[in-house]
Write a protein that holds these residues in place. Sequence first.
Motif, PDB file in Angstrom:
ATOM      1  N   ASP A 142       0.871  -1.173   0.000  1.00 51.61           N
ATOM      2  CA  ASP A 142       0.000   0.000   0.000  1.00 51.61           C
ATOM      3  C   ASP A 142       0.913   1.229   0.000  1.00 51.61           C
ATOM      4  N   SER A 143       0.346   2.423   0.162  1.00 54.74           N
ATOM      5  CA  SER A 143       1.175   3.622   0.045  1.00 54.74           C
ATOM      6  C   SER A 143       1.867   3.982   1.362  1.00 54.74           C
ATOM      7  N   ARG A 197      -8.177  -5.136   4.485  1.00 57.78           N
ATOM      8  CA  ARG A 197      -8.745  -4.442   3.335  1.00 57.78           C
ATOM      9  C   ARG A 197      -9.095  -5.361   2.172  1.00 57.78           C
TER      10      ARG A 197
END
Length: 263
Positions: free
Chosen positions: A210-211, A235
């Motif tokens: 993810d970021s 998620r």
Amino acid sequence: KVKKVLTYPERQSQCKHEVLKRLYGIMEEKKTNLCFSGDTTSFAELLEVVEKVGPYICILKTHIDIITDFTAENIHKLKNLASKHNFLLFEDRKFADIGNTVKKQYSEGIYKISEWSDIINAHIIPGPGIIEGLKSAAGEKGLTGKRALLLIAEMSSKGNVATGEYTKACVKMAEENQDFVVGYICQSQLSKDPNFIHMTPGVKLVEGTDSLGQQYLTPKEVITKRNSDIIIVGRGIMNSDDPATTAATYQQAGYDAYLEQCS
Ligand code: S5P
């Protein structure tokens, strides 16, 4: 072909802790090694999605302190869902302070975690006093044997420092506290002893990141290559259009990988 791991019933009969025996029983009965991480800020949404994914999971992992509409009544509803669908509750509080402080964080405040969460986890940074503190809090509520702790031995995030000697120290602390510690949050198997279960976060159907530093492995990689026991999925399920069907897909992937391991 040699079996790589013991079956759930074999582990259930060989392990000592009541919480672990219950967990292996659920995993066998429901054919699932999926822990759903219900990371939403809305208790209403959490209850709604858990009603849908409940049949496919052995554990619901929560972050109770991100919820904005917390009430004791909602905890009561969550406990009812856990009984109805037969899964354990795991508050991912990641305790990390001295024994005297974590004891209060576990039992007091708004959340009173020890009253409803079967499993909790902790970092080992403070030393074994953290385990003693948490254990004594459960004991004072008359919950000895009904509550269990996982130690965070490894993390999924990029650049984390829970590696090498730190991970080894964690395993030693777990082995010295088997009356309360039942396993690890980790990225691969750390022990073959059925008294310790391995739960691995950072799982998605497709590898990636993810970021904010999270790193994902697939259920197959986690169970068959890393020899872990439980996949933790947040998620991957939560952000899906159809959480029930997606949870069923993760359940199948995780369970098939287990069957491959123990056949
Ligand atoms: O090393 C870790 C340990 C944990 S408990 N890495 C993690 O990601 N977690 C937790 O697992 C994290 O706090 C989150 O609740 C979940 C992963 O969520 P996902 O949305 O990335 O699947």
